[in-house]
Motif scaffolding. Structure first.
Motif, mmCIF file in Angstrom:
data_model
loop_
_atom_site.group_PDB
_atom_site.id
_atom_site.type_symbol
_atom_site.label_atom_id
_atom_site.label_comp_id
_atom_site.label_asym_id
_atom_site.label_seq_id
_atom_site.Cartn_x
_atom_site.Cartn_y
_atom_site.Cartn_z
ATOM 1 N N ALA A 268 0.854 -1.270 -0.056
ATOM 2 C CA ALA A 268 -0.136 0.068 0.019
ATOM 3 C C ALA A 268 0.882 1.153 0.015
ATOM 4 O O ALA A 268 1.879 1.375 0.751
ATOM 5 C CB ALA A 268 -0.767 0.023 1.266
ATOM 6 N N ASP A 269 0.372 2.221 -0.819
ATOM 7 C CA ASP A 269 1.381 3.414 -0.841
ATOM 8 C C ASP A 269 0.346 4.690 -0.417
ATOM 9 O O ASP A 269 -0.856 4.455 -0.938
ATOM 10 C CB ASP A 269 1.596 3.543 -2.270
ATOM 11 C CG ASP A 269 2.696 2.841 -2.767
ATOM 12 O OD1 ASP A 269 4.183 3.158 -2.139
ATOM 13 O OD2 ASP A 269 2.708 1.672 -3.447
ATOM 14 N N PHE A 270 0.619 5.347 0.526
ATOM 15 C CA PHE A 270 -0.419 6.295 1.099
ATOM 16 C C PHE A 270 0.272 7.691 0.808
ATOM 17 O O PHE A 270 1.600 8.055 0.957
ATOM 18 C CB PHE A 270 -0.459 6.160 2.541
ATOM 19 C CG PHE A 270 -0.884 4.929 3.007
ATOM 20 C CD1 PHE A 270 -2.482 4.735 2.785
ATOM 21 C CD2 PHE A 270 -0.502 3.742 3.782
ATOM 22 C CE1 PHE A 270 -2.837 3.429 3.094
ATOM 23 C CE2 PHE A 270 -0.822 2.686 3.824
ATOM 24 C CZ PHE A 270 -2.194 2.449 3.527
ATOM 25 N N ALA A 271 -0.591 8.633 0.463
ATOM 26 C CA ALA A 271 -0.118 10.129 0.604
ATOM 27 C C ALA A 271 -0.591 10.689 1.816
ATOM 28 O O ALA A 271 -2.279 10.611 2.031
ATOM 29 C CB ALA A 271 -0.978 10.810 -0.735
ATOM 30 N N GLN B 47 4.993 -5.948 9.034
ATOM 31 C CA GLN B 47 4.939 -4.908 8.218
ATOM 32 C C GLN B 47 6.225 -3.916 8.059
ATOM 33 O O GLN B 47 6.698 -3.717 9.039
ATOM 34 C CB GLN B 47 3.624 -4.016 8.750
ATOM 35 C CG GLN B 47 3.326 -3.072 7.605
ATOM 36 C CD GLN B 47 2.195 -1.902 8.109
ATOM 37 O OE1 GLN B 47 2.034 -1.158 7.518
ATOM 38 N NE2 GLN B 47 1.534 -2.647 9.275
ATOM 39 N N LEU B 48 6.468 -3.794 6.754
ATOM 40 C CA LEU B 48 7.614 -2.862 6.800
ATOM 41 C C LEU B 48 7.247 -1.421 5.973
ATOM 42 O O LEU B 48 6.297 -1.472 4.918
ATOM 43 C CB LEU B 48 8.553 -3.498 5.720
ATOM 44 C CG LEU B 48 9.799 -2.533 5.045
ATOM 45 C CD1 LEU B 48 10.862 -2.680 6.255
ATOM 46 C CD2 LEU B 48 10.356 -3.235 4.078
ATOM 47 N N ILE B 49 7.918 -0.474 6.807
ATOM 48 C CA ILE B 49 7.164 0.965 6.391
ATOM 49 C C ILE B 49 8.515 1.783 5.952
ATOM 50 O O ILE B 49 9.351 2.025 6.673
ATOM 51 C CB ILE B 49 6.439 1.761 7.383
ATOM 52 C CG1 ILE B 49 4.887 0.806 7.897
ATOM 53 C CG2 ILE B 49 5.886 3.035 7.005
ATOM 54 C CD1 ILE B 49 4.547 1.391 9.225
ATOM 55 N N GLY B 50 8.257 2.398 4.669
ATOM 56 C CA GLY B 50 9.242 3.385 4.320
ATOM 57 C C GLY B 50 8.833 4.820 4.174
ATOM 58 O O GLY B 50 7.889 5.065 3.767
ATOM 59 N N GLN B 51 9.726 5.441 5.029
ATOM 60 C CA GLN B 51 9.508 6.849 4.956
ATOM 61 C C GLN B 51 10.520 7.536 4.449
ATOM 62 O O GLN B 51 11.450 8.539 4.996
ATOM 63 C CB GLN B 51 9.212 7.629 6.720
ATOM 64 C CG GLN B 51 8.166 6.951 7.234
ATOM 65 C CD GLN B 51 7.966 7.251 8.887
ATOM 66 O OE1 GLN B 51 6.861 7.450 9.324
ATOM 67 N NE2 GLN B 51 9.093 7.420 9.448
ATOM 68 N N GLN B 52 10.614 7.447 3.200
ATOM 69 C CA GLN B 52 11.981 7.860 2.369
ATOM 70 C C GLN B 52 12.079 9.248 2.167
ATOM 71 O O GLN B 52 13.179 9.917 2.191
ATOM 72 C CB GLN B 52 11.809 7.105 0.965
ATOM 73 C CG GLN B 52 11.869 5.621 1.034
ATOM 74 C CD GLN B 52 10.486 5.253 0.718
ATOM 75 O OE1 GLN B 52 9.633 5.583 1.619
ATOM 76 N NE2 GLN B 52 10.319 4.231 -0.195
ATOM 77 N N TYR B 53 10.962 10.149 2.188
ATOM 78 C CA TYR B 53 10.879 11.594 2.064
ATOM 79 C C TYR B 53 11.594 12.127 3.283
ATOM 80 O O TYR B 53 12.191 13.304 3.259
ATOM 81 C CB TYR B 53 9.510 12.100 2.232
ATOM 82 C CG TYR B 53 8.620 11.761 3.457
ATOM 83 C CD1 TYR B 53 8.950 12.949 4.500
ATOM 84 C CD2 TYR B 53 7.848 10.809 3.893
ATOM 85 C CE1 TYR B 53 8.055 12.906 5.582
ATOM 86 C CE2 TYR B 53 7.440 10.561 5.013
ATOM 87 C CZ TYR B 53 7.491 11.557 6.032
ATOM 88 O OH TYR B 53 6.728 11.450 7.161
ATOM 89 N N LEU B 54 11.784 11.622 4.553
ATOM 90 C CA LEU B 54 12.707 12.022 5.513
ATOM 91 C C LEU B 54 14.298 12.135 5.272
ATOM 92 O O LEU B 54 14.870 13.008 5.678
ATOM 93 C CB LEU B 54 12.587 11.406 6.923
ATOM 94 C CG LEU B 54 11.271 11.152 7.488
ATOM 95 C CD1 LEU B 54 11.194 10.079 8.543
ATOM 96 C CD2 LEU B 54 10.668 12.755 8.016
ATOM 97 N N HIS C 216 3.100 13.788 2.134
ATOM 98 C CA HIS C 216 4.313 12.939 2.100
ATOM 99 C C HIS C 216 4.054 11.560 1.565
ATOM 100 O O HIS C 216 2.964 10.987 2.025
ATOM 101 C CB HIS C 216 4.978 12.938 3.294
ATOM 102 C CG HIS C 216 5.356 14.315 3.983
ATOM 103 N ND1 HIS C 216 6.315 14.926 3.410
ATOM 104 C CD2 HIS C 216 4.947 14.761 5.191
ATOM 105 C CE1 HIS C 216 6.303 16.032 4.224
ATOM 106 N NE2 HIS C 216 5.525 15.881 5.294
ATOM 107 N N PRO C 217 4.956 11.014 0.818
ATOM 108 C CA PRO C 217 4.737 9.519 0.384
ATOM 109 C C PRO C 217 5.030 8.674 1.484
ATOM 110 O O PRO C 217 6.027 8.516 2.047
ATOM 111 C CB PRO C 217 5.666 9.378 -0.958
ATOM 112 C CG PRO C 217 6.654 10.067 -0.526
ATOM 113 C CD PRO C 217 6.016 11.531 -0.016
ATOM 114 N N VAL C 218 4.108 7.607 1.937
ATOM 115 C CA VAL C 218 4.425 6.477 2.617
ATOM 116 C C VAL C 218 4.280 5.339 1.981
ATOM 117 O O VAL C 218 3.277 4.867 1.378
ATOM 118 C CB VAL C 218 3.537 6.560 3.956
ATOM 119 C CG1 VAL C 218 3.667 5.230 4.774
ATOM 120 C CG2 VAL C 218 3.818 7.921 4.817
#
Length: 493
Positions: free
Chosen positions: A307-310, A355-362, A373-375
Motif C-alpha cells: 500500500a502506498d499512502f499520501a 509490516q515494513l514501512i518506508g518514510q523515504q521522504y525524511l 508525504h509519500p508513505v
C-alpha cells in the motif's frame, strides 16, 4: 514494435532485434543491468531487452497517489545496495545515483510506546539499548568491524570457499542459528523486536537453521553503511546503471516480450533476469530435461500486499524515534513476529502481520509535495493471497500512531496478483525471488556447482533467484556475468 531506452522507435526484425551483438540480457531489473554493465566493461556488444515499457524491474518509481508525490514501486530501502561491492565500484554518481539517509535508520515501535532503535552509528545504538547495549555490541560489533569482507563473501554464492574464511566463520556462528535462538541473547523487548524484524526480511519461519542470517547481515550492513534510499526514487538506481551501460556502447530496448529464443538475436551469451520457470519457457527443448524439471519445481516465497499512502503531515507516531526513521518495522513483539512468519509460510493469514514501512521522504524531501508525504508499506501475506490486507496495514499503524487514518489523502493498493501482473518475476506476489528455505538459501535455484549456469552452453540465469538473492545490489547479475565471461575465455583456449 520495440522502443529504444532513449525513446526512439525501433523495429523488431523477424530474425531478432539487433543484427550484431555479443550478449543479450533478457530483463532490465538491477541484476540484468548489472550483468549487462559487467559484460560491456569486458568489451562485449550488449543488448538488453525489456518486456515492460519502462526499465528497472524492482527499482522503479512513480506518482502512484497524487501528482508530484514520488513512490517506489517495489524496492525502496537499500542497505545492500550501498554495500554492494560491484555497484560501489562503478561511477554511478556520474549518472545520477546518490544515497541519502534519514536521521534514524530503523525503528521497531511497541505498544507501550518504547521501541528498538537502529542508528548507523553502532555506539549510538548501543547507548540507546540500555541493558542490552553491551550484548548488542558483542554480537554485532565484530561483524561491523569486518563488514566489507563479510559483504564481499556474503553477497555471492555460498557453496564455495570464502575469500575471508575467519570473518565468515564469525558470521556463521551467528547467522547459522535460528533467529528464535539468537534473539534470546537479548533481554529487552526493544532489542529483541528490532532484531526479529530485521530477520523477518528472510520471508520464512524464524525457528529454522540459518534463519538469523539475513537479520544479522542487515544489521551489520546498517551499522556500516546505514539503510539509505536513492535520491529521486529507486528508479535512480536503474537509470544510473542504464546510463553507464549506454556510455559503454550497450543498447536497451523496451516493450519487447521475449517468449522464445527466436525473439532475440543469437549471441555468444544470453543472460536471463527472469524466474527459473521463464527460462524453461523461453529456451524450450534446448534445456536438459533434468534441469528444466528442477527449474519448474523451484519454490516461491510468501507474498507482499503493498500500500502506498499520501499522508498530510506524515505519520503521527507516538514514539519520537519513529517520527525520524527512514524505515519502521511493525508486527508486535519478537514472539509475535515469529508466529506470524510461521503462519504465512503455512498459507494462513495471521491477525497481525509483519509490516515494513518506508518514510523515504525524511531522507529525500524532493519526493513530497508541500506537507503531503509519500508513505510506502507492505505486509507479509501468504503466497498468492487473494484478500485485501489494506485494513490490517492501516490498523497496525493507527494503533501506534493515533490519527494516521485521518491524515490519508490518497492511497494506492497492490495485491500479490497485481504485483505479478506488473512484474512477472514476482510470482504469486513473491518479491524475494524464491523461498528462502535452507536448501534454496545455499543452493539457488538448484543444487549445482554453478548456480547461474542453465545447463545450456552460454546461457545464464542472473535474477534474484540466484545467489545471493533479493536486493537492489546487482550482485546476482555481476556473478552470473562473471561466469559468462569465464565461459567465453574457455572458448578461446
Amino acid at each position: 514494435m520495440g522502443r529504444r531506452h532513449s525513446g526512439s522507435p525501433h523495429l523488431v526484425r523477424s530474425a531478432g532485434i539487433h543484427p550484431v551483438t555479443d550478449a543479450v540480457v533478457i530483463g532490465s531489473g538491477p541484476n540484468g543491468l548489472a550483468a549487462a554493465v559487467r559484460l560491456a566493461q569486458a568489451g562485449l556488444r550488449v543488448l538488453v531487452v525489456e518486456g515492460a515499457d519502462e526499465i528497472g524491474g524492482g527499482t522503479r518509481s512513480a506518482e502512484l497517489t497524487v501528482p508530484g508525490l514520488l513512490h517506489d514501486v517495489c524496492s525502496a530501502v537499500h542497505p545492500f545496495g550501498a554495500a554492494s561491492p560491484f555497484l560501489s565500484s562503478l561511477p554511478l554518481a556520474d549518472f545520477g545515483l546518490h544515497w541519502r539517509r534519514a536521521e534514524v535508520d530503523v525503528v521497531h515501535p511497541l505498544a507501550d510506546g518504547s521501541a528498538g532503535v537502529l542508528h548507523q552509528s553502532l555506539e549510538m545504538t548501543v547507548l540507546g539499548m540500555g541493558a542490552d547495549g553491551a550484548r548488542w555490541k558483542s554480537v554485532f560489533g565484530p561483524l561491523v568491524d569486518r563488514a566489507d569482507a563479510l559483504v564481499a563473501d556474503g553477497l555471492g554464492p555460498l557453496l564455495r570457499l570464502p575469500s575471508h574464511p575467519l570473518a565468515m566463520a564469525r558470521l556463521g556462528l551467528r547467522a547459522g542459528l535460528p533467529a528464535t535462538a539468537l534473539v534470546r541473547l537479548f533481554r529487552t523487548e526493544g532489542a529483541r523486536a528490532l532484531f526479529m524484524g530485521c530477520a523477518a526480511h528472510l520471508y520464512r519461519p524464524l525457528n529454522g537453521l540459518a534463519s538469523a542470517s539475513v537479520g544479522t547481515m542487515m544489521i551489520a550492513a546498517g551499522h556500516r553503511w546505514g539503510w539509505p534510499v536513492a535520491q529521486g526514487g529507486s528508479a535512480a538506481i536503474s537509470r544510473a546503471l542504464a546510463g553507464l551501460l549506454e556510455s559503454l556502447g550497450g543498447e536497451i530496448v523496451t516493450g519487447v516480450t521475449v517468449r522464445s529464443l527466436n525473439d532475440v538475436p543469437r549471441a555468444a551469451v544470453t543472460m536471463f533476469d527472469t524466474t527459473p520457470e521463464a527460462v524453461t519457457d523461453i529456451t524450450g527443448d534446448r534445456m536438459p530435461a533434468r534441469r528444466a524439471k528442477a527449474y519448474r519445481q523451484f519454490r516461491h516465497a510468501p507474498a507482499a500486499f503493498k500500500a502506498d499512502f499520501a499522508v498530510r503531515g506524515g505519520i503521527p507516531w507516538v514514539n519520537e524515534h519513529a517520527r525520524r526513521a527512514g524505515t519502521v518495522h511493525l508486527g508486535g513483539s519478537a514472539a509475535d513476529i515469529a508466529r506470524s512468519e510461521s503462519s504465512i509460510s503455512r498459507g494462513v493469514m495471521p491477525e497481525n502481520s509483519f509490516q515494513l514501512i518506508g518514510q523515504q521522504y525524511l531522507a529525500d524531501p524532493s519526493r513530497s509535495v508541500g506537507d503531503v508525504h509519500p508513505v510506502w508499506t507492505y505486509a507479509h501475506v501468504p503466497h498468492a493471497y487473494p484478500g485485501d490486507a489494506s485494513e490490517l496495514l492501516i490498523g497496525q499503524i493507527e494503533e501506534l500512531a493515533p490519527g494516521f487514518r485521518d491524515r490519508i489523502v490518497a492511497q494506492h493498493l497492490t495485491s500479490p496478483r497485481q504485483l505479478q501482473d506488473e512484474n512477472p518475476n514476482y510470482v504469486g506476489g513473491d518479491i524475494v525471488g524464491g523461498r528462502n528455505d535452507l536448501l534454496q538459501v545455499f543452493a539457488r535455484p538448484v543444487p549445482a556447482r554453478n548456480g547461474y549456469a542453465t545447463g545450456i552452453p552460454g546461457m545464464y540465469l542472473c535474477s534474484a533467484s540466484t545467489p545471493p538473492g533479493a536486493g537492489a545490489h546487482g550482485m546476482c547479475g555481476y556473478h552470473a556475468a562473471t561466469s559468462a565471461l569465464e565461459y567465453l575465455r574457455g572458448l578461446k583456449r
